[in-house]
Scaffold this active site. Structure first.
Site, PDB file in Angstrom:
ATOM      1  CB  SER A 101     -13.615   2.455  -1.161  1.00  0.00           C
ATOM      2  OG  SER A 101     -13.001   3.755  -1.337  1.00  0.00           O
ATOM      3  CD  GLN A 102     -17.067  -1.874  -6.192  1.00  0.00           C
ATOM      4  OE1 GLN A 102     -16.292  -1.450  -6.795  1.00  0.00           O
ATOM      5  NE2 GLN A 102     -17.994  -2.924  -6.815  1.00  0.00           N
TER       6      GLN A 102
END
Length: 393
Positions: A101-102
């Site tokens: 994920s970011q």
């Protein structure tokens, strides 16, 4: 630059950017540095776009180490699996089904989780293993349980986590069920979007415990909600910002084709024509979609785009009883609507949009959610639980 030099530059540079944005706080900084992201990214991955959604072309560490490190230490998500593992090669698959994920989202959610020393944490969605390792570094491996439904993802995550020196309890199973044997938990972190907060999971959390999860509406739009479990077994809390996660595999919905709604007739079939001054563009941004989704039930959009910049906004219901279309043409002030079935779907969407507009176009943080401890009913609200958002239609 050598790989070591690239790593050091990228690690500190990303930390600075995350701290400037407020996503990474000083108490999580030592954990960030102790658990470098690169350890949890495969050699081949597809970086997310810096602006908008979608993925860039594949980056292969063996072929271009500099580009690989640059992607790893950028604030973008990194797709690591397509089509539940059925896709192979370096081309793009149909649907991304696992990612690292970011980083700004990772640390914003960890901050919202508010872990304390020795908090017992359940993670739903092990993914690549980065979150489980960050939590293990912070609260100790013995206090972390992580559940992953995909066997191959679970296997590779275990290898990465153990290679990094952590040994949390890793379970291959249905995250919707939580993991009762490890309960009760002080904190729950969900790393896939939910359309329903699992009632069984709420029941595995101590009173006063916190659940942080991306919550997606059927209509679209999504936000991270921070819920606190109450004495009566309910879970109540506010949204802390927007998000865009892959859906929890157990909650994915298969959409029926528009032809199933038209009954074999060509469009507009038996649709009733009207006009609207509300542009389809106005109901298409992430925030208004979220607000509309909190006020509507079982309705979802799809845009059929044309080469000249116009498009048809299709609305359908999950029960396959009703549909609507709105034709968008650039420069127009009125738009043609057709509606069919027992529900006037465009009218419902328009009412929900106008209600959001009348409330002052509130941002994500003004919305909240209550999940009933007995019935499992989800009740969205604005500003406080005493101001519920009643469904339109």
């Amino acid at each position: 630059m050598t790989e070591h030099e690239l790593r050091e530059a990228g690690l500190d540079g990303l930390a600075s950017r995350l701290m400037e944005s407020g996503a990474l706080t000083s108490d999580w900084l030592p954990t960030y540095k102790a658990v470098p992201r690169e350890l949890f990214v495969p050699d081949v991955m597809w970086p997310g776009q810096v602006k908008g959604t979608g993925q860039s072309e594949a980056v292969n560490r063996d072929e271009d180490a500099e580009a690989w490190f640059a992607a790893v230490y950028s604030d973008v998500s990194l797709t690591t699996q397509w089509d539940d593992g059925q896709h192979s090669g370096t081309g793009k698959g149909r649907t991304p089904t696992c990612s690292n994920s970011q980083p700004s989202m990772v640390f914003s959610m960890l901050n919202a989780l508010d872990v304390q020393e020795n908090s017992r944490v359940l993670e739903i969605g092990t993914g690549t293993g980065w979150n489980a390792s960050l939590l293990s570094e912070r609260v100790g491996s013995g206090n972390v349980v992580s559940v992953e439904v995909d066997e191959e993802n679970a296997k590779s995550a275990r290898e990465r986590i153990e290679a990094a020196g952590y040994h949390p309890t890793l379970i291959v199973g249905d995250g919707f069920e939580g993991h009762r044997r490890g309960a009760p938990y002080d904190r729950v972190l969900v790393t896939a979007a939910l359309t329903e907060v699992p009632h069984r999971v709420i029941g595995q959390v101590r009173t006063g415990g916190i659940i942080v999860a991306p919550y997606a509406t059927t209509y679209g739009g999504e936000g991270v909600v921070q819920l606190t479990v109450q004495r009566d077994g309910s879970a109540v809390g506010s949204f802390v910002g927007s998000s865009a996660f892959m859906r929890l595999r157990q909650q994915r919905q298969k959409r029926r084709h528009v032809r199933d709604y038209l009954g074999g007739k060509p469009w507009p079939a038996d649709g009733v024509k009207s006009m609207t001054t509300i542009s389809p563009d106005e109901v298409g941004d992430w925030l208004p979609m979220f607000a509309i989704g909190l006020q509507t039930q079982g309705v979802f959009p799809w845009a059929e785009n044309y080469d000249d910049g116009s498009y048809t906004l299709w609305l359908r219901d999950t029960a396959v009883t009703s549909w609507a279309t709105v034709d968008y043409e650039p420069g127009r002030d009125e738009f043609v609507v057709y509606q069919s079935g027992p529900r006037d779907l465009w009218d419902e969407v328009a009412v929900a949009y106008l209600h959001w507009e009348a409330m002052g176009k509130p941002e994500f943080e003004r919305f909240g959610l209550t999940v009933d401890g007995e019935t499992g009913e989800h009740m969205p609200w604005l500003d406080n639980p005493g101001s519920p958002l009643r469904p339109v239609g």
